[in-house]
Design a protein around this motif. Structure first.
Motif, PDB file in Angstrom:
ATOM      1  N   PHE A  20       0.844  -1.194   0.000  1.00 19.37           N
ATOM      2  CA  PHE A  20       0.000   0.000   0.000  1.00 19.37           C
ATOM      3  C   PHE A  20       0.886   1.253   0.000  1.00 19.37           C
ATOM      4  CE2 PHE A  20      -2.410  -3.231   2.532  1.00 19.37           C
ATOM      5  CZ  PHE A  20      -3.386  -3.504   1.581  1.00 19.37           C
ATOM      6  N   PRO A  21       1.545   1.540  -1.123  1.00 20.96           N
ATOM      7  CA  PRO A  21       2.524   2.629  -1.136  1.00 20.96           C
ATOM      8  C   PRO A  21       1.899   4.021  -1.102  1.00 20.96           C
ATOM      9  CG  PRO A  21       2.254   1.725  -3.338  1.00 20.96           C
ATOM     10  CD  PRO A  21       1.463   0.844  -2.423  1.00 20.96           C
ATOM     11  N   PRO A  22       2.501   4.943  -0.338  1.00 21.93           N
ATOM     12  CA  PRO A  22       2.139   6.359  -0.465  1.00 21.93           C
ATOM     13  C   PRO A  22       2.446   6.847  -1.882  1.00 21.93           C
ATOM     14  CG  PRO A  22       3.421   5.959   1.532  1.00 21.93           C
ATOM     15  CD  PRO A  22       3.512   4.717   0.709  1.00 21.93           C
ATOM     16  N   SER A  23       2.058   8.063  -2.178  1.00 21.51           N
ATOM     17  CA  SER A  23       2.209   8.556  -3.549  1.00 21.51           C
ATOM     18  C   SER A  23       3.671   8.605  -3.979  1.00 21.51           C
ATOM     19  CB  SER A  23       1.588   9.943  -3.688  1.00 21.51           C
ATOM     20  OG  SER A  23       2.434  10.932  -3.134  1.00 21.51           O
TER      21      SER A  23
ATOM     22  N   GLY B 186      -1.193  -4.070  13.409  1.00 24.28           N
ATOM     23  CA  GLY B 186      -1.786  -3.936  12.091  1.00 24.28           C
ATOM     24  C   GLY B 186      -2.024  -2.486  11.728  1.00 24.28           C
ATOM     25  N   ALA B 187      -2.497  -2.280  10.515  1.00 25.33           N
ATOM     26  CA  ALA B 187      -2.705  -0.926  10.024  1.00 25.33           C
ATOM     27  C   ALA B 187      -4.002  -0.852   9.233  1.00 25.33           C
ATOM     28  CB  ALA B 187      -1.531  -0.497   9.141  1.00 25.33           C
ATOM     29  N   VAL B 188      -4.595   0.333   9.246  1.00 28.59           N
ATOM     30  CA  VAL B 188      -5.720   0.648   8.364  1.00 28.59           C
ATOM     31  C   VAL B 188      -5.123   1.288   7.124  1.00 28.59           C
ATOM     32  CG1 VAL B 188      -7.796   2.050   8.064  1.00 28.59           C
ATOM     33  CG2 VAL B 188      -7.304   1.006  10.287  1.00 28.59           C
ATOM     34  N   SER B 189      -5.310   0.666   5.966  1.00 27.53           N
ATOM     35  CA  SER B 189      -4.775   1.206   4.713  1.00 27.53           C
ATOM     36  C   SER B 189      -5.931   1.616   3.813  1.00 27.53           C
ATOM     37  CB  SER B 189      -3.893   0.170   4.007  1.00 27.53           C
ATOM     38  OG  SER B 189      -2.735  -0.110   4.773  1.00 27.53           O
ATOM     39  N   LEU B 190      -5.836   2.831   3.262  1.00 24.20           N
ATOM     40  CA  LEU B 190      -6.943   3.402   2.505  1.00 24.20           C
ATOM     41  C   LEU B 190      -6.466   3.938   1.166  1.00 24.20           C
ATOM     42  CD1 LEU B 190      -8.417   5.494   5.447  1.00 24.20           C
ATOM     43  CD2 LEU B 190      -9.279   3.287   4.649  1.00 24.20           C
ATOM     44  N   LEU B 191      -7.218   3.631   0.119  1.00 25.10           N
ATOM     45  CA  LEU B 191      -6.968   4.218  -1.191  1.00 25.10           C
ATOM     46  C   LEU B 191      -7.633   5.586  -1.220  1.00 25.10           C
ATOM     47  CD1 LEU B 191      -5.774   3.700  -4.047  1.00 25.10           C
ATOM     48  CD2 LEU B 191      -8.034   2.819  -4.697  1.00 25.10           C
TER      49      LEU B 191
ATOM     50  N   GLY C  38     -22.132   9.341   6.021  1.00 26.46           N
ATOM     51  CA  GLY C  38     -21.075  10.060   5.317  1.00 26.46           C
ATOM     52  C   GLY C  38     -19.705   9.485   5.572  1.00 26.46           C
ATOM     53  N   SER C  39     -19.553   8.197   5.301  1.00 26.37           N
ATOM     54  CA  SER C  39     -18.329   7.477   5.691  1.00 26.37           C
ATOM     55  C   SER C  39     -17.086   7.903   4.933  1.00 26.37           C
ATOM     56  CB  SER C  39     -18.535   5.970   5.500  1.00 26.37           C
ATOM     57  OG  SER C  39     -19.572   5.486   6.301  1.00 26.37           O
ATOM     58  N   GLY C  40     -17.236   8.514   3.761  1.00 25.36           N
ATOM     59  CA  GLY C  40     -16.054   8.900   2.990  1.00 25.36           C
ATOM     60  C   GLY C  40     -15.218   7.691   2.609  1.00 25.36           C
ATOM     61  N   VAL C  41     -13.900   7.776   2.808  1.00 25.35           N
ATOM     62  CA  VAL C  41     -13.024   6.654   2.437  1.00 25.35           C
ATOM     63  C   VAL C  41     -12.981   5.568   3.511  1.00 25.35           C
ATOM     64  CG1 VAL C  41     -11.565   7.951   0.842  1.00 25.35           C
ATOM     65  CG2 VAL C  41     -10.979   7.895   3.282  1.00 25.35           C
ATOM     66  N   GLY C  42     -13.537   5.856   4.720  1.00 31.05           N
ATOM     67  CA  GLY C  42     -13.752   4.767   5.668  1.00 31.05           C
ATOM     68  C   GLY C  42     -12.803   4.646   6.843  1.00 31.05           C
ATOM     69  N   LEU C  43     -11.976   5.662   7.119  1.00 32.48           N
ATOM     70  CA  LEU C  43     -10.979   5.528   8.195  1.00 32.48           C
ATOM     71  C   LEU C  43     -11.604   5.175   9.534  1.00 32.48           C
ATOM     72  CD1 LEU C  43      -9.524   7.323  10.705  1.00 32.48           C
ATOM     73  CD2 LEU C  43      -8.161   5.721   9.360  1.00 32.48           C
TER      74      LEU C  43
ATOM     75  N   LEU D  44     -15.163   3.435  -1.144  1.00 31.53           N
ATOM     76  CA  LEU D  44     -15.445   2.891   0.181  1.00 31.53           C
ATOM     77  C   LEU D  44     -15.475   1.366   0.151  1.00 31.53           C
ATOM     78  CD1 LEU D  44     -16.161   3.530   3.113  1.00 31.53           C
ATOM     79  CD2 LEU D  44     -18.523   3.950   2.372  1.00 31.53           C
ATOM     80  N   ARG D  45     -16.147   0.806  -0.836  1.00 33.08           N
ATOM     81  CA  ARG D  45     -16.195  -0.666  -0.958  1.00 33.08           C
ATOM     82  C   ARG D  45     -14.797  -1.231  -1.178  1.00 33.08           C
ATOM     83  NH1 ARG D  45     -21.176   0.694  -3.890  1.00 33.08           N
ATOM     84  NH2 ARG D  45     -22.936   0.007  -2.590  1.00 33.08           N
ATOM     85  N   THR D  46     -13.985  -0.535  -1.976  1.00 27.98           N
ATOM     86  CA  THR D  46     -12.608  -0.969  -2.202  1.00 27.98           C
ATOM     87  C   THR D  46     -11.826  -0.999  -0.893  1.00 27.98           C
ATOM     88  OG1 THR D  46     -12.572  -0.104  -4.471  1.00 27.98           O
ATOM     89  CG2 THR D  46     -10.441  -0.407  -3.380  1.00 27.98           C
ATOM     90  N   ASN D  47     -11.946   0.068  -0.098  1.00 24.25           N
ATOM     91  CA  ASN D  47     -11.190   0.147   1.150  1.00 24.25           C
ATOM     92  C   ASN D  47     -11.663  -0.861   2.182  1.00 24.25           C
ATOM     93  OD1 ASN D  47      -9.384   2.140   0.346  1.00 24.25           O
ATOM     94  ND2 ASN D  47     -10.753   3.807   0.919  1.00 24.25           N
ATOM     95  N   VAL D  48     -12.958  -1.124   2.222  1.00 23.30           N
ATOM     96  CA  VAL D  48     -13.480  -2.149   3.135  1.00 23.30           C
ATOM     97  C   VAL D  48     -12.876  -3.506   2.795  1.00 23.30           C
ATOM     98  CG1 VAL D  48     -15.572  -3.432   3.738  1.00 23.30           C
ATOM     99  CG2 VAL D  48     -15.599  -0.933   3.753  1.00 23.30           C
ATOM    100  N   GLN D  49     -12.824  -3.819   1.504  1.00 18.95           N
ATOM    101  CA  GLN D  49     -12.245  -5.094   1.069  1.00 18.95           C
ATOM    102  C   GLN D  49     -10.742  -5.142   1.321  1.00 18.95           C
ATOM    103  OE1 GLN D  49     -13.435  -5.398  -3.039  1.00 18.95           O
ATOM    104  NE2 GLN D  49     -15.577  -5.832  -2.543  1.00 18.95           N
ATOM    105  N   LEU D  50     -10.040  -4.026   1.078  1.00 17.75           N
ATOM    106  CA  LEU D  50      -8.589  -3.972   1.301  1.00 17.75           C
ATOM    107  C   LEU D  50      -8.233  -4.338   2.732  1.00 17.75           C
ATOM    108  CD1 LEU D  50      -7.387  -0.696  -0.485  1.00 17.75           C
ATOM    109  CD2 LEU D  50      -6.881  -3.041  -1.161  1.00 17.75           C
TER     110      LEU D  50
END
Length: 327
Positions: free
Chosen positions: A71-74, A126-131, A173-178, A205-211
Motif C-alpha cells: 500500500f505505497p504512499p504517492s 496492524g494498520a488501516v490502509s486506505l486508497l 457520510g463514511s467517505g473513504v472509511g478511516l 469505500l467498498r474498495t477500502n473495506v475489502q482492502l
C-alpha cells in the motif's frame, strides 16, 4: 510556505529511538507534510555519530517496510521524502547509503498517479490502509480523502470501545472509511454499516473495506441519501450507535442531515455522535441551532483522546452527543 505542524511527540532528549521510529513511520504512511516529521532526533544522531545507521533503520520502517510494498504512499511524496533524507545525510557528511539511493531510483521514473494509499497503525497491531485521491475535492465530492475529524473520532472510539462493542453501528457520510475500519478492527461491533450517497465515494469505500479484510454480513456498505432515506431502510439497519465525522461543512447539507437525525432519534434511541472540524463558526453554530429546532439536544464531549494517529492537533475539533429533547 505553511508553518510546521506540531510533532506527535516532542523532539527531546527523553525520546527513545523506538518512539522516534514509530512516529517517523506514522508520519510517512499518513503522508504528513515533511515539516511535521521529528527531524531533530535524526539531526542529533547524525551530528553525534556521523553514521547512516539510523537512516537505514528509517528506511526499514518506511520505504522498505512491507506495508509500503503493498500500500505505497504517492510517488511524489516518496520522492520528496527520500530526497530530504539524502540532503540531511549529505549535509552531515555521512557515508553514502546504497539502499537510500536505490529507493530513490525506484521512484524517480515511476508514473505519478492520482490515487495512492495512506496507512494508519493501530495500537493493537496492524494498520488501516486506505486508497485515497490526491485532490481534496475530486469528481464533485470531498469524500475521497481522510479528514481530521475522522482521525479524532477513531481515536475517541479506541478510548470508548464499549460504545461500539456488540452493537450495530451506522456511520453517516463514511467517505473513504478511516473511522469505520478502525472501529471494526478494534472495537468489536456486531455489525457495521458504512454509508454515503456519492457513487464514486461508495466505489472507493467498498474498495477500502475489502482492502482491510472486512466482509459481509458483519460489515456492509450502503447508499444512504439523507434527503430520501426510507423508514424501511433505517429500520432494517437497526442502528444502536450512529456516528458521523466532518459532515457539517455546508448549511444546505446540514439541513438534510438534521432532518435525518431527527427521524433516527424519534424512531429509536441510538447513541448518536457527530464529530466536526469547526472551520466556519457561523456554519457550525447554525447546525446546532437547527438541531434545537428539530427537537434535538446536544452535549459537547470534552476530555482528551489517546495520541494514536498523526494529524494537526491545533485544529478546532468538537465531538457532540445527541439526544431527543426532553419534554
Amino acid at each position: 510556505m505553511d508553518p510546521p505542524e506540531p510533532n506527535r511527540t516532542p523532539d527531546s532528549a527523553g525520546t527513545s529511538k523506538a518512539d522516534f521510529l514509530r512516529d517517523f513511520q506514522a508520519c510517512f504512511f499518513a503522508m504528513r507534510r515533511l515539516a511535521s516529521f521529528p527531524w531533530k532526533f535524526l539531526e542529533k544522531d547524525l551530528e553525534s555519530c556521523k553514521s547512516s545507521d539510523l537512516i537505514s533503520d528509517i528506511l526499514k520502517h518506511t520505504c522498505l517496510h512491507p506495508v509500503c510494498r503493498t500500500f505505497p504512499p504517492s510517488v511524489r511524496f516518496r520522492r520528496m521524502f527520500l530526497s530530504e533524507l539524502i540532503r540531511r545525510q549529505e549535509a552531515a557528511g555521512c557515508e553514502p547509503l546504497d539502499e537510500l539511493y536505490d529507493a530513490l531510483a525506484e521512484v524517480v521514473g515511476a508514473e505519478v498517479a492520482v490515487e495512492f494509499y495512506k496507512s494508519y497503525f493501530l495500537p493493537g497491531g496492524g494498520a488501516v490502509s486506505l486508497l485515497e485521491n490526491a485532490a481534496l475535492i475530486s469528481e464533485g465530492t470531498t469524500g475521497l480523502v481522510t479528514w481530521e475529524a475522522a482521525l479524532y473520532l477513531a481515536e475517541w472510539a479506541l478510548d470508548h470501545q464499549q460504545v461500539f462493542a456488540g452493537r450495530t453501528v451506522l456511520e453517516l457520510g463514511s467517505g473513504v472509511g478511516l473511522a469505520g475500519v478502525a472501529i471494526c478492527r478494534s472495537c468489536s461491533p456486531s455489525r457495521y454499516v458504512f454509508s454515503d450517497c456519492h457513487p464514486r465515494v461508495l466505489q472507493k469505500l467498498r474498495t477500502n473495506v475489502q482492502l482491510n479484510g472486512l466482509t459481509s454480513p458483519a460489515v456492509g456498505v450502503e447508499e444512504l441519501d439523507w434527503t430520501d432515506a426510507t423508514e424501511g431502510q433505517l429500520t432494517r439497519i437497526g442502528a444502536e450507535t450512529v456516528i458521523a465525522s466532518d459532515v457539517v461543512y455546508d448549511p444546505g447539507v446540514a439541513n438534510s442531515l438534521v432532518a435525518l437525525l431527527g427521524r433516527i432519534l424519534r424512531s429509536s434511541s441510538p447513541d448518536v455522535f457527530i464529530c466536526s472540524t469547526v472551520r466556519n463558526q457561523e456554519t457550525y453554530s447554525g447546525f446546532k441551532q437547527q438541531l434545537g429546532q428539530e427537537g434535538i439536544e446536544h452535549q459537547v464531549l470534552t476530555g482528551g483522546v489517546a495520541d494514536v494517529f498523526p494529524y494537526n492537533r491545533d485544529s478546532s475539533i468538537e465531538l457532540i452527543k445527541l439526544y431527543k429533547q426532553s419534554k
